[in-house]
Write an enzyme that holds these catalytic residues in place. Structure first.
Site, mmCIF file in Angstrom:
data_model
loop_
_atom_site.group_PDB
_atom_site.id
_atom_site.type_symbol
_atom_site.label_atom_id
_atom_site.label_comp_id
_atom_site.label_asym_id
_atom_site.label_seq_id
_atom_site.Cartn_x
_atom_site.Cartn_y
_atom_site.Cartn_z
ATOM 1 N N THR A 135 8.191 -4.979 -9.493
ATOM 2 C CA THR A 135 8.602 -6.271 -8.644
ATOM 3 C C THR A 135 8.201 -7.059 -9.046
ATOM 4 O O THR A 135 7.591 -7.614 -10.622
ATOM 5 C CB THR A 135 7.130 -5.636 -7.241
ATOM 6 O OG1 THR A 135 6.096 -5.526 -8.614
ATOM 7 C CG2 THR A 135 7.059 -5.003 -6.951
ATOM 8 N N ASN A 182 5.491 -10.340 -10.045
ATOM 9 C CA ASN A 182 4.422 -10.583 -10.653
ATOM 10 C C ASN A 182 3.935 -11.938 -10.435
ATOM 11 O O ASN A 182 4.359 -12.357 -11.101
ATOM 12 C CB ASN A 182 3.227 -9.773 -11.323
ATOM 13 C CG ASN A 182 2.060 -10.160 -11.117
ATOM 14 O OD1 ASN A 182 1.402 -10.604 -9.811
ATOM 15 N ND2 ASN A 182 0.997 -8.506 -11.876
ATOM 16 N N GLU A 229 3.356 -9.366 -5.605
ATOM 17 C CA GLU A 229 3.910 -9.479 -5.907
ATOM 18 C C GLU A 229 5.179 -8.815 -4.920
ATOM 19 O O GLU A 229 4.813 -8.524 -3.366
ATOM 20 C CB GLU A 229 3.858 -7.812 -5.951
ATOM 21 C CG GLU A 229 2.511 -7.321 -7.177
ATOM 22 C CD GLU A 229 2.706 -6.349 -7.979
ATOM 23 O OE1 GLU A 229 3.381 -5.527 -8.404
ATOM 24 O OE2 GLU A 229 1.062 -5.948 -7.955
#
Length: 316
Positions: free
Chosen positions: A212, A214, A260
């Site tokens: 992901t 962030n 995220e």
């Protein structure tokens, strides 16, 4: 479109203009109508249109600590206003000194001396000046002295969002805080967006097979309620379908709240240090803690599948 920060940025040779004033946070559909009226009037008169707004939000100066969550940063508002045909945006630094400016002084120093207002377009509840003492009646009274007109439009917009409440920034913030991003999108006329720089996190998503981005969001950003959402990750002009997680990651007993975004079916992305935007289209589920990592991975895979389905008929 010209962008000015402070009265000193306004060109010395600036002529007559059509002006509208307000925070215009989110530039929602009600705002769009008021700004659209100003743009239309300016075109009719053959002169430029100007939107005057403030930074920081006036409430933070008048009542420190009360800064509302922002639906859009100023550069995003300027982009949206440019799309509406606005010719210039003036961002006035809202200081303690500025907050003490009387309505009459505001008219003289901003509307008359600098912007040379020909027409001022506002909603009926517009207030300005020290302790919000100025209103549209006072504005019109001053206009008779300083040769500008005031046009007031009572443009109330309603829909399903908020159970039929009039569209407003306050209602939009409430819906975002509740996780009702579909309702917020109805008011905004587009998905709610948060922006920020991609920073290194715990990298658990990568370990689980779902890396992901962030996103370190901008200060005072209105962030949706904890949960999983379907939406888009915007990177350098590209909109990538995404499954988005908001929360403290209860599976790993984390305490920091994060945003995220997993770019669906994309591999090898290196986004660290890039400024990105995340659009929230649909709510998928609430945040949960699972009995095992295997259950968590299954849930994430299901989130991705559902996000793809929810985004199938949606245009970024």
């Amino acid at each position: 479109m010209q962008r000015w920060r402070g009265l000193e940025d306004i060109p010395q040779d600036w002529g007559r203009s059509v002006v509208t004033i307000g925070s215009y946070d989110g530039v929602h559909r009600g705002h769009q109508l008021i700004i659209g009226k100003a743009v239309q009037r300016a075109k009719e008169l053959g002169i430029p249109s100007v939107v005057v707004t403030f930074d920081p939000h006036p409430s933070e100066v008048v009542r420190p600590g009360s800064h509302p969550p922002l639906l859009a940063p100023h550069h995003r508002r300027a982009e949206l206003m440019a799309d509406l045909g606005v010719d210039a945006v003036l961002i006035l630094p809202f200081t303690t000194e500025f907050s003490k400016l009387s309505p009459a002084d505001f008219v003289a120093k901003v509307l008359v001396d600098k912007l040379h207002a020909r027409v001022v377009v506002e909603g009926p509840n517009f207030r300005f000046g020290h302790k919000a003492a100025g209103n549209v009646e006072f504005l019109a009274e001053q206009g008779r002295t300083f040769d500008y007109e005031v046009e007031v439009f009572d443009l109330v917009v309603r829909g399903e969002a908020g159970g039929g409440e009039p569209f407003s920034s306050t209602l939009t913030r409430r819906l975002v805080a509740e996780g009702d991003v579909a309702g917020a999108a109805e008011i905004l006329g587009r998905p709610h967006r948060v922006e920020g720089v991609v920073v290194r996190g715990a990298q658990r998503g990568r370990e689980l097979g779902f890396p992901t981005a962030n996103v370190e969001t901008l200060p005072h950003t209105a962030i949706p309620a904890d949960g999983v959402y379907a939406g888009y990750l915007h990177v350098e002009g590209e909109a990538m379908p995404a499954a988005i997680s908001v929360g403290t990651n209860p599976q790993f007993d984390a305490v920091e709240r994060t945003v995220e975004a997993y770019a669906i079916d994309r591999v090898g992305l290196d986004l660290y240090g890039l400024h990105v935007a995340v659009d929230f289209v649909a709510y998928v589920r609430g945040m949960a803690k699972f009995d095992s990592l295997e259950q968590l991975i299954e849930a994430i895979a299901d989130d991705v599948r559902r996000s793809k389905e929810l985004l199938a008929d949606h245009r970024a």
